[in-house]
Design a protein around this motif. Structure first.
Motif, short mmCIF file in Angstrom:
data_model
loop_
_atom_site.label_atom_id
_atom_site.label_comp_id
_atom_site.label_asym_id
_atom_site.label_seq_id
_atom_site.Cartn_x
_atom_site.Cartn_y
_atom_site.Cartn_z
N LYS A 92 0.84 -1.21 0.00
CA LYS A 92 0.00 0.00 0.00
C LYS A 92 0.87 1.26 0.00
O LYS A 92 0.61 2.20 -0.77
N SER A 93 1.92 1.24 0.83
CA SER A 93 2.74 2.45 0.96
C SER A 93 3.42 2.81 -0.35
O SER A 93 3.75 3.96 -0.58
N ARG A 94 3.62 1.83 -1.21
CA ARG A 94 4.25 2.11 -2.51
C ARG A 94 3.21 2.16 -3.65
O ARG A 94 3.58 2.14 -4.82
N GLU A 95 1.95 2.16 -3.25
CA GLU A 95 0.83 2.22 -4.20
C GLU A 95 0.88 1.11 -5.25
O GLU A 95 0.60 1.32 -6.43
N VAL A 96 1.29 -0.06 -4.77
CA VAL A 96 1.37 -1.21 -5.70
C VAL A 96 0.08 -2.03 -5.58
O VAL A 96 -0.29 -2.46 -4.48
N ASN A 97 -0.57 -2.22 -6.72
CA ASN A 97 -1.85 -2.92 -6.73
C ASN A 97 -1.67 -4.44 -6.81
O ASN A 97 -0.96 -4.94 -7.68
N LEU A 98 -2.30 -5.15 -5.88
CA LEU A 98 -2.25 -6.62 -5.94
C LEU A 98 -3.33 -7.10 -6.90
O LEU A 98 -4.45 -6.59 -6.88
N THR A 99 -3.00 -8.09 -7.73
CA THR A 99 -4.04 -8.62 -8.62
C THR A 99 -4.51 -9.99 -8.17
O THR A 99 -5.50 -10.50 -8.64
N ARG A 100 -3.76 -10.60 -7.24
CA ARG A 100 -4.16 -11.91 -6.74
C ARG A 100 -3.40 -12.17 -5.45
O ARG A 100 -2.20 -11.88 -5.34
N ILE A 101 -4.10 -12.71 -4.46
CA ILE A 101 -3.39 -13.21 -3.27
C ILE A 101 -4.07 -14.51 -2.86
O ILE A 101 -5.29 -14.56 -2.69
N VAL A 102 -3.27 -15.55 -2.78
CA VAL A 102 -3.80 -16.89 -2.50
C VAL A 102 -2.89 -17.50 -1.44
O VAL A 102 -1.68 -17.30 -1.48
N SER A 103 -3.47 -18.22 -0.49
CA SER A 103 -2.60 -18.96 0.42
C SER A 103 -2.93 -20.44 0.32
O SER A 103 -4.09 -20.83 0.21
N LEU A 104 -1.87 -21.25 0.31
CA LEU A 104 -2.03 -22.70 0.21
C LEU A 104 -1.15 -23.35 1.26
O LEU A 104 -0.09 -22.81 1.59
N PRO A 105 -1.52 -24.53 1.76
CA PRO A 105 -0.66 -25.21 2.74
C PRO A 105 0.74 -25.40 2.16
O PRO A 105 0.88 -25.72 0.99
N SER A 106 1.77 -25.21 3.01
CA SER A 106 3.15 -25.25 2.49
C SER A 106 3.56 -26.65 2.02
O SER A 106 4.48 -26.81 1.26
N ARG A 107 2.90 -27.66 2.54
CA ARG A 107 3.15 -29.06 2.22
C ARG A 107 4.37 -29.62 2.94
O ARG A 107 4.41 -30.82 3.20
N SER A 108 5.36 -28.78 3.23
CA SER A 108 6.55 -29.33 3.89
C SER A 108 6.38 -29.34 5.41
O SER A 108 6.98 -30.15 6.10
N GLU A 109 5.54 -28.45 5.92
CA GLU A 109 5.33 -28.41 7.38
C GLU A 109 3.84 -28.28 7.67
O GLU A 109 3.15 -27.54 6.95
N PRO A 110 3.35 -28.91 8.74
CA PRO A 110 1.91 -28.79 9.05
C PRO A 110 1.56 -27.37 9.52
O PRO A 110 2.39 -26.71 10.17
N HIS A 111 0.38 -26.93 9.20
CA HIS A 111 -0.16 -25.63 9.63
C HIS A 111 0.66 -24.43 9.17
O HIS A 111 0.59 -23.37 9.74
N VAL A 112 1.49 -24.61 8.15
CA VAL A 112 2.24 -23.48 7.61
C VAL A 112 1.66 -23.20 6.22
O VAL A 112 1.47 -24.12 5.42
N TYR A 113 1.36 -21.92 6.00
CA TYR A 113 0.75 -21.54 4.72
C TYR A 113 1.71 -20.72 3.88
O TYR A 113 2.43 -19.89 4.40
N ARG A 114 1.69 -21.00 2.59
CA ARG A 114 2.53 -20.25 1.65
C ARG A 114 1.64 -19.28 0.88
O ARG A 114 0.54 -19.64 0.46
N PHE A 115 2.12 -18.07 0.74
CA PHE A 115 1.35 -17.06 0.00
C PHE A 115 1.82 -16.95 -1.44
O PHE A 115 3.03 -17.06 -1.71
N PHE A 116 0.87 -16.75 -2.32
CA PHE A 116 1.17 -16.52 -3.75
C PHE A 116 0.56 -15.18 -4.09
O PHE A 116 -0.67 -15.01 -4.02
N VAL A 117 1.41 -14.24 -4.43
CA VAL A 117 0.93 -12.87 -4.66
C VAL A 117 1.34 -12.42 -6.06
O VAL A 117 2.48 -12.62 -6.48
N ASP A 118 0.39 -11.84 -6.75
CA ASP A 118 0.68 -11.22 -8.05
C ASP A 118 0.41 -9.73 -7.91
O ASP A 118 -0.59 -9.35 -7.31
N PHE A 119 1.29 -8.93 -8.47
CA PHE A 119 1.08 -7.48 -8.37
C PHE A 119 1.49 -6.76 -9.65
O PHE A 119 2.27 -7.29 -10.45
#
Ligand SMILES: O=C(O)C(=O)C[C@]1(C(=O)O)C=C[C@@H](O)C=C1
Length: 370
Positions: free
Chosen positions: A307-334
């Motif tokens: 936000k501070s750099r006025e960068v627009n996100l076009t997608r934000i998705v979180s998915l389980p990391s698969r390598s560790e339980p209860h850890v989520y990985r974020f996928f962000v497009d901007f």
């Protein structure tokens, strides 16, 4: 009168047999097509194109399996001399190879064809692969130039299997194709619409046309692929069934489009990513993935940074990391527009606010209207 009846019967039988010939010709050409696709892949595996020893093997094989009374070994040999010549021509051409998952006529292939026509603008061939992993493996080994994967559907959301496949690879996103998904009801040309009882397609396509099928009291039959369902319908000549698939699938398998755009929601779109071994130096969008510390406000810190750099996100998705339980990985497009001049500094700042940040690629987006 008897003579006239006899003529009618003959005419009907002639038309029926000619229809069978048309179907067989379609099958023969589809098989030839498949053979040339394999030849193109072989071309990338070996150094020099012409292999006289292998050509002798091919010719002696076709001579030995041809039925002497009909095809005949001489005819088979002549025909295969032309086939081999075409194989060599294709192998020595400079066409780019693009792998998609599914069978010919799949929506992924349509998106790949749009990429070729409007972005790549050079000779390229689309090749079918069984799985996302097969595509990635072939791009990584340099056996094909690009792969295409569906990443997000406007009705169903992210497609995790494609995202994980990309994550486990060394490839980069170089282009996005946003394709409207227009499902068509496909039948054999000779099918009387009143006789249709069953509709074959991929479960997701059937779900996206649920109301349409219900209105017409048609029974859904799940199949692994939309284009595969079209091919099954054509090769098994199922006159009491239809398939849901693309217009391209209708064209490839000689089917008729009985009704266009039968999906319940008109604005059904899928975003596809084109993957390559080479990353792009610039692009209007950027895809990254990262982990976050397990503490309150960690995600907020990242969002505030954008936000501070006025960068627009076009997608934000979180998915389980698969390598560790209860850890989520974020996928962000901007969108990169605001930070293009200081892009490396911007990414370094993002890296400091996240863990295991990885650039998935810089790309431009092609939004297909029709
Ligand atoms: O098997 C190969 O090495 C190929 O390249 C395929 C193929 C063919 O079409 O069968 C094509 C050209 C070669 O000269 C021999 C065979």
């Amino acid at each position: 009168m008897a003579l006239e009846n006899g003529m009618d019967e003959r005419t009907t039988e002639l038309a029926r047999l000619r229809e069978i010939i048309d179907t067989l010709d379609t099958k023969i050409l589809l098989l030839l097509n498949e053979r040339f696709e394999i030849a193109l892949r072989i071309g990338r595996l070996k150094g020099s194109i012409v292999d006289p020893v292998r050509e002798d093997e091919v010719l002696s094989h076709v001579r030995s399996v041809s039925n002497e009374l009909l095809v005949g070994s001489k005819f088979a040999e002549r025909m295969y001399a032309s086939v081999l010549q075409r194989s060599r021509e294709l192998q020595s051409g400079s066409a780019k190879l693009i792998g998609f998952q599914g069978e010919h006529g799949a929506y992924s292939e349509i998106a790949a064809l749009k990429f070729i026509a409007e972005v790549l603008r050079e000779r390229a061939v689309t090749l079918p692969f069984r799985t996302f992993e097969d595509i990635i493996d072939n791009v990584e080994r340099g056996l094909i130039d690009y792969g295409i994967l569906p990443v997000q559907n406007s009705l169903e959301g992210p497609i995790p299997s494609a995202t994980y496949a990309l994550l486990e690879s060394d490839l980069y996103v170089v282009c996005e194709i946003v394709l409207p998904i227009r499902h068509c009801l496909l039948t054999l040309p000779e099918t009387d619409p009143r006789n249709i009882r069953f509709v074959y397609s991929h479960p997701q396509a059937l779900a996206q046309c649920r109301n349409f099928l219900k209105r017409l009291s048609l029974e859904s039959v799940e199949y692994y692929d939309t284009a595969g369902a079209a091919r099954k319908l054509a090769s098994e000549r199922m006159s009491n069934a239809a398939a849901i698939g693309s217009e391209l699938a209708a064209k490839i398998y000689g089917l008729e489009v009985l009704k266009e755009s039968i999906q319940d929601y008109p604005h059904n779109r899928t975003s596809f990513w084109i993957l390559s071994k080479e990353t792009r130096a610039t692009g209007s969008k950027c895809a990254v993935t990262f982990l976050l510390e397990d503490r309150p406000g960690a995600l907020l810190g990242v969002l505030e940074y954008f936000k501070s750099r006025e960068v627009n996100l076009t997608r934000i998705v979180s998915l389980p990391s698969r390598s560790e339980p209860h850890v989520y990985r974020f996928f962000v497009d901007f969108e990169t527009e605001r930070v293009l001049d200081s892009f490396d500094v911007f990414v370094a700042g993002l890296k400091a606010k996240t863990m295991e940040l990885r650039m998935l690629g810089l790309y431009d987006s092609l939004v297909v209207e029709r």
